[in-house]
Design an enzyme around this catalytic site. Structure first.
Site, PDB file in Angstrom:
ATOM      1  N   ASP A  36       0.785  -1.239   0.000  1.00 47.08           N
ATOM      2  CA  ASP A  36       0.000   0.000   0.000  1.00 47.08           C
ATOM      3  C   ASP A  36       0.815   1.286   0.000  1.00 47.08           C
ATOM      4  O   ASP A  36       0.257   2.373   0.171  1.00 47.08           O
ATOM      5  CB  ASP A  36      -0.973   0.043   1.193  1.00 47.08           C
ATOM      6  CG  ASP A  36      -2.120  -0.931   1.010  1.00 47.08           C
ATOM      7  OD1 ASP A  36      -2.318  -1.392  -0.143  1.00 47.08           O
ATOM      8  OD2 ASP A  36      -2.802  -1.247   1.999  1.00 47.08           O
ATOM      9  N   HIS A 239      30.292   6.506  -2.983  1.00 42.17           N
ATOM     10  CA  HIS A 239      28.830   6.580  -2.975  1.00 42.17           C
ATOM     11  C   HIS A 239      28.253   6.322  -1.583  1.00 42.17           C
ATOM     12  O   HIS A 239      27.214   5.679  -1.436  1.00 42.17           O
ATOM     13  CB  HIS A 239      28.240   5.608  -3.998  1.00 42.17           C
ATOM     14  CG  HIS A 239      28.525   5.993  -5.407  1.00 42.17           C
ATOM     15  ND1 HIS A 239      28.430   5.130  -6.471  1.00 42.17           N
ATOM     16  CD2 HIS A 239      28.926   7.172  -5.941  1.00 42.17           C
ATOM     17  CE1 HIS A 239      28.761   5.754  -7.586  1.00 42.17           C
ATOM     18  NE2 HIS A 239      29.059   6.996  -7.291  1.00 42.17           N
ATOM     19  N   ASP A 256      27.799  15.813  -0.822  1.00 46.79           N
ATOM     20  CA  ASP A 256      27.457  15.818  -2.248  1.00 46.79           C
ATOM     21  C   ASP A 256      25.937  15.777  -2.297  1.00 46.79           C
ATOM     22  O   ASP A 256      25.327  14.729  -2.043  1.00 46.79           O
ATOM     23  CB  ASP A 256      28.085  14.593  -2.930  1.00 46.79           C
ATOM     24  CG  ASP A 256      27.856  14.582  -4.432  1.00 46.79           C
ATOM     25  OD1 ASP A 256      26.976  15.308  -4.919  1.00 46.79           O
ATOM     26  OD2 ASP A 256      28.562  13.806  -5.121  1.00 46.79           O
ATOM     27  N   ASP A 267      23.826  19.452  -8.745  1.00 43.85           N
ATOM     28  CA  ASP A 267      24.747  18.421  -8.262  1.00 43.85           C
ATOM     29  C   ASP A 267      25.991  19.134  -7.729  1.00 43.85           C
ATOM     30  O   ASP A 267      26.833  19.562  -8.514  1.00 43.85           O
ATOM     31  CB  ASP A 267      25.081  17.481  -9.435  1.00 43.85           C
ATOM     32  CG  ASP A 267      25.953  16.307  -9.030  1.00 43.85           C
ATOM     33  OD1 ASP A 267      26.208  16.135  -7.827  1.00 43.85           O
ATOM     34  OD2 ASP A 267      26.382  15.567  -9.940  1.00 43.85           O
ATOM     35  N   HIS A 346      37.766   8.422 -10.207  1.00 41.06           N
ATOM     36  CA  HIS A 346      36.591   8.672 -11.050  1.00 41.06           C
ATOM     37  C   HIS A 346      36.899   9.752 -12.075  1.00 41.06           C
ATOM     38  O   HIS A 346      37.984  10.321 -12.084  1.00 41.06           O
ATOM     39  CB  HIS A 346      35.361   9.022 -10.201  1.00 41.06           C
ATOM     40  CG  HIS A 346      35.502  10.243  -9.333  1.00 41.06           C
ATOM     41  ND1 HIS A 346      35.389  11.520  -9.818  1.00 41.06           N
ATOM     42  CD2 HIS A 346      35.734  10.375  -7.998  1.00 41.06           C
ATOM     43  CE1 HIS A 346      35.524  12.384  -8.823  1.00 41.06           C
ATOM     44  NE2 HIS A 346      35.744  11.715  -7.707  1.00 41.06           N
ATOM     45  N   HIS A 350      30.225  14.917 -15.771  1.00 36.89           N
ATOM     46  CA  HIS A 350      29.198  14.235 -16.569  1.00 36.89           C
ATOM     47  C   HIS A 350      28.205  15.288 -17.024  1.00 36.89           C
ATOM     48  O   HIS A 350      28.125  16.371 -16.439  1.00 36.89           O
ATOM     49  CB  HIS A 350      28.508  13.143 -15.729  1.00 36.89           C
ATOM     50  CG  HIS A 350      28.045  13.623 -14.375  1.00 36.89           C
ATOM     51  ND1 HIS A 350      26.871  14.307 -14.201  1.00 36.89           N
ATOM     52  CD2 HIS A 350      28.618  13.549 -13.149  1.00 36.89           C
ATOM     53  CE1 HIS A 350      26.737  14.608 -12.909  1.00 36.89           C
ATOM     54  NE2 HIS A 350      27.782  14.174 -12.249  1.00 36.89           N
ATOM     55  N   HIS A 357      22.860  12.476 -13.932  1.00 33.47           N
ATOM     56  CA  HIS A 357      23.789  12.014 -14.972  1.00 33.47           C
ATOM     57  C   HIS A 357      22.968  12.031 -16.248  1.00 33.47           C
ATOM     58  O   HIS A 357      22.241  11.095 -16.552  1.00 33.47           O
ATOM     59  CB  HIS A 357      24.306  10.610 -14.676  1.00 33.47           C
ATOM     60  CG  HIS A 357      25.243  10.574 -13.500  1.00 33.47           C
ATOM     61  ND1 HIS A 357      25.908   9.452 -13.111  1.00 33.47           N
ATOM     62  CD2 HIS A 357      25.641  11.544 -12.632  1.00 33.47           C
ATOM     63  CE1 HIS A 357      26.668   9.724 -12.049  1.00 33.47           C
ATOM     64  NE2 HIS A 357      26.518  10.983 -11.744  1.00 33.47           N
ATOM     65  N   GLU A 380      34.110  18.009 -11.178  1.00 29.31           N
ATOM     66  CA  GLU A 380      34.149  17.460  -9.825  1.00 29.31           C
ATOM     67  C   GLU A 380      35.374  16.595  -9.512  1.00 29.31           C
ATOM     68  O   GLU A 380      35.240  15.413  -9.212  1.00 29.31           O
ATOM     69  CB  GLU A 380      32.876  16.650  -9.568  1.00 29.31           C
ATOM     70  CG  GLU A 380      32.532  15.612 -10.629  1.00 29.31           C
ATOM     71  CD  GLU A 380      31.282  14.824 -10.241  1.00 29.31           C
ATOM     72  OE1 GLU A 380      31.234  14.304  -9.118  1.00 29.31           O
ATOM     73  OE2 GLU A 380      30.359  14.733 -11.077  1.00 29.31           O
ATOM     74  N   TYR A 384      41.017  10.959  -2.546  1.00 30.23           N
ATOM     75  CA  TYR A 384      40.515  10.071  -1.487  1.00 30.23           C
ATOM     76  C   TYR A 384      41.683   9.229  -0.996  1.00 30.23           C
ATOM     77  O   TYR A 384      42.202   8.389  -1.738  1.00 30.23           O
ATOM     78  CB  TYR A 384      39.384   9.196  -2.041  1.00 30.23           C
ATOM     79  CG  TYR A 384      38.391  10.007  -2.860  1.00 30.23           C
ATOM     80  CD1 TYR A 384      37.341  10.678  -2.248  1.00 30.23           C
ATOM     81  CD2 TYR A 384      38.564  10.150  -4.246  1.00 30.23           C
ATOM     82  CE1 TYR A 384      36.465  11.463  -2.997  1.00 30.23           C
ATOM     83  CE2 TYR A 384      37.700  10.922  -4.999  1.00 30.23           C
ATOM     84  CZ  TYR A 384      36.652  11.580  -4.372  1.00 30.23           C
ATOM     85  OH  TYR A 384      35.802  12.364  -5.109  1.00 30.23           O
ATOM     86  N   ARG A 401      36.178  16.251  -2.313  1.00 35.99           N
ATOM     87  CA  ARG A 401      35.690  16.465  -3.686  1.00 35.99           C
ATOM     88  C   ARG A 401      35.092  17.870  -3.722  1.00 35.99           C
ATOM     89  O   ARG A 401      34.500  18.312  -2.726  1.00 35.99           O
ATOM     90  CB  ARG A 401      34.654  15.405  -4.085  1.00 35.99           C
ATOM     91  CG  ARG A 401      34.093  15.587  -5.480  1.00 35.99           C
ATOM     92  CD  ARG A 401      33.338  14.356  -6.043  1.00 35.99           C
ATOM     93  NE  ARG A 401      32.159  13.976  -5.300  1.00 35.99           N
ATOM     94  CZ  ARG A 401      32.097  12.952  -4.461  1.00 35.99           C
ATOM     95  NH1 ARG A 401      33.160  12.198  -4.252  1.00 35.99           N
ATOM     96  NH2 ARG A 401      30.980  12.670  -3.827  1.00 35.99           N
ATOM     97  N   GLU A 403      32.660  20.073  -6.365  1.00 35.82           N
ATOM     98  CA  GLU A 403      31.854  19.866  -7.575  1.00 35.82           C
ATOM     99  C   GLU A 403      30.954  21.063  -7.850  1.00 35.82           C
ATOM    100  O   GLU A 403      30.209  21.509  -6.972  1.00 35.82           O
ATOM    101  CB  GLU A 403      30.962  18.620  -7.394  1.00 35.82           C
ATOM    102  CG  GLU A 403      30.012  18.387  -8.554  1.00 35.82           C
ATOM    103  CD  GLU A 403      29.243  17.077  -8.459  1.00 35.82           C
ATOM    104  OE1 GLU A 403      29.004  16.594  -7.334  1.00 35.82           O
ATOM    105  OE2 GLU A 403      28.883  16.545  -9.519  1.00 35.82           O
TER     106      GLU A 403
END
Ligand code: GLY
Ligand code: MN
Ligand code: MN
Length: 434
Positions: A36, A239, A256, A267, A346, A350, A357, A380, A384, A401, A403
């Site tokens: 539901d 992530h 982020d 972003d 990375h 993008h 993305h 970005e 790390y 990071r 960005e």
């Protein structure tokens, strides 16, 4: 006021490129979360881009040719269901309000499609995007094939409509850029708020709540993606979305997060000290990532290719990693051996638009494509540093990071997200507690 001419014009552009044939573009389906309870509904980006229509259980059909037609299939009006679940336009009102040539009940889709697909030379459809739709559309095409003896032919050719659509969506028009600017403004406000709010001892989710509060109170009810609020070592998990750890004095916090506003994403990543003051080693790494980001933005120019910002960032990061004794040798050697990938794994950006993305090819043939006015991308770079024997102890668990969202213009670029503090000085000033 709903600007239906804008959407009608997009449909016309697609119809012109199709030249002949029929396009079928289903909206996203509703997804159940558990009994539901549904996940919040989000329309399919391409469907909405062409229609401006946000109700589920709808399909857009475009018929190209001498007399091009835009047809909507949507839910009927239903007094009982509207009492429980809310307003439905119904085909008649939708046709008028959204400027379609015709609109029918979604219950008639198969019957009408069998008619509309007959004798069309080509079917434009996002094949493979949704297995249930694939089955239904191919079954329908099959049922038309069975009628060959009565002189009706099924489309011979099936083409992926996304080849045309994604290329259209890659270049943002003025209407889209205005919305993207607003999405960015809301999100920069949220990052400022998070910086001012953060104290050691808080949980990451408390900071996340500040972000979501700022999004929602400005009309952006949903984030464009799950926010990453990562203190200390968690920032080295690219992530990380658990957001449930306690923030420690002396650690950095990587956020982020960006809202979705009127169907468009933002972003942004900012990294700042939990206690408002960078430690010297944190500052050393931060300045390298910031210099890499500045160089990458400076390379995000019309005429440069997609790789130019990434390559600009990599050169600065490689030199920085050598200076920090994380990598060894020359910049050329580090780039060639890709030893930088241990700390920067990375890519530098993008496309961004309705999807965080966003759609659009990055290569044409086997060449990186050139940046052109109207494209929107993120920039970005990051660093790390996980604990390891060959890494200076003072650098362990630093994850950074930075960005921003960047529009390519005719003469350069426009950074949409500048209002979120980025230099060490700006961040420490904003976080100064009286
Ligand atoms: N927030 C997802 C990304 O930065 O790509
Ligand atoms: Mn991004
Ligand atoms: Mn991001």
């Amino acid at each position: 006021m709903f600007d239906y001419a804008l959407y009608a014009q997009r449909r016309r552009r697609l119809l012109n490129q199709m030249q002949r044939g029929i396009a079928i573009i289903p909206n996203a389906s509703e997804k159940q979360r558990n009994s539901d309870a549904d996940h919040p509904y989000r329309f399919d980006s391409s469907f909405y881009y062409l229609s401006g229509f946000a109700e589920p259980e709808s399909v857009l059909v475009l018929v190209a040719g001498e007399q091009p037609q835009s047809i909507l299939f949507c839910r009927e009006k239903d007094r009982e269901r509207e009492i429980w679940h809310g307003y439905r336009s119904g085909p008649d009102a939708a046709q008028e309000q959204f400027g379609f040539d015709a609109a029918y009940s979604i219950a008639r889709l198969d019957e009408k499609l069998a008619e509309l697909m007959g004798n069309q030379p080509a079917l434009f459809y996002p094949l493979g995007a949704d297995a249930a739709w694939d089955q239904r559309i191919l079954r329908l095409r099959g049922s038309i094939q069975e009628k060959t003896r009565s002189g009706i032919r099924a489309p011979d050719e099936i083409r992926d409509v996304r080849t045309l659509l994604n290329e259209m969506r890659l270049f943002k028009d003025g209407h889209e850029l205005d919305i993207l600017r607003r999405a960015a403004a809301i999100s920069t406000g949220a990052h400022r708020r998070a910086m001012q709010f953060t104290r050691s001892g808080q949980f990451e989710y408390e900071v996340e709540a500040e972000l979501l509060h700022e999004f929602c109170r400005n009309g952006a009810r949903d984030p464009a993606y799950t926010s990453i609020v990562a203190g200390g070592a968690n920032a080295c998990v690219l992530h990380y979305i658990e957001n449930n750890a306690r923030l420690q004095d002396g650690d950095l916090l990587l956020i982020d997060a960006g809202c979705e506003f009127k169907g468009y994403a933002s972003d942004i990543t900012r990294t700042f000290p939990v206690n408002g003051k960078f430690r010297p080693e944190q500052k050393d790494v931060y300045e390298i990532v910031l210099a890499a980001q500045t160089a990458a933005i400076a390379a995000a120019l019309p005429g440069n290719n997609w790789e130019a910002p990434h390559n600009a960032a990599l050169r600065i990061l490689a030199q920085g990693f050598i200076d920090l004794k994380l990598c060894h040798g020359t910049v050329e050697g580090v780039l060639e051996s890709e030893s930088y990938k241990k700390y920067y794994m990375h890519r530098t950006g993008h496309w961004m638009g309705m999807d965080v993305h966003d759609v659009g090819d990055y290569k044409i043939g086997d060449q990186w494509r050139n940046l052109q006015a109207g494209m929107v991308m993120t920039v970005e770079p990051g660093c790390y540093i996980r604990p390891a024997d060959d890494v200076p102890l003072a650098l362990w668990n630093i994850g950074i990071r930075i960005e921003d969202d960047v529009v390519i213009t005719a003469t350069g670029n426009e950074v949409l997200t500048d209002a979120a503090p980025k230099t060490v000085y700006e961040i420490e000033e904003l976080m100064r507690h009286e």
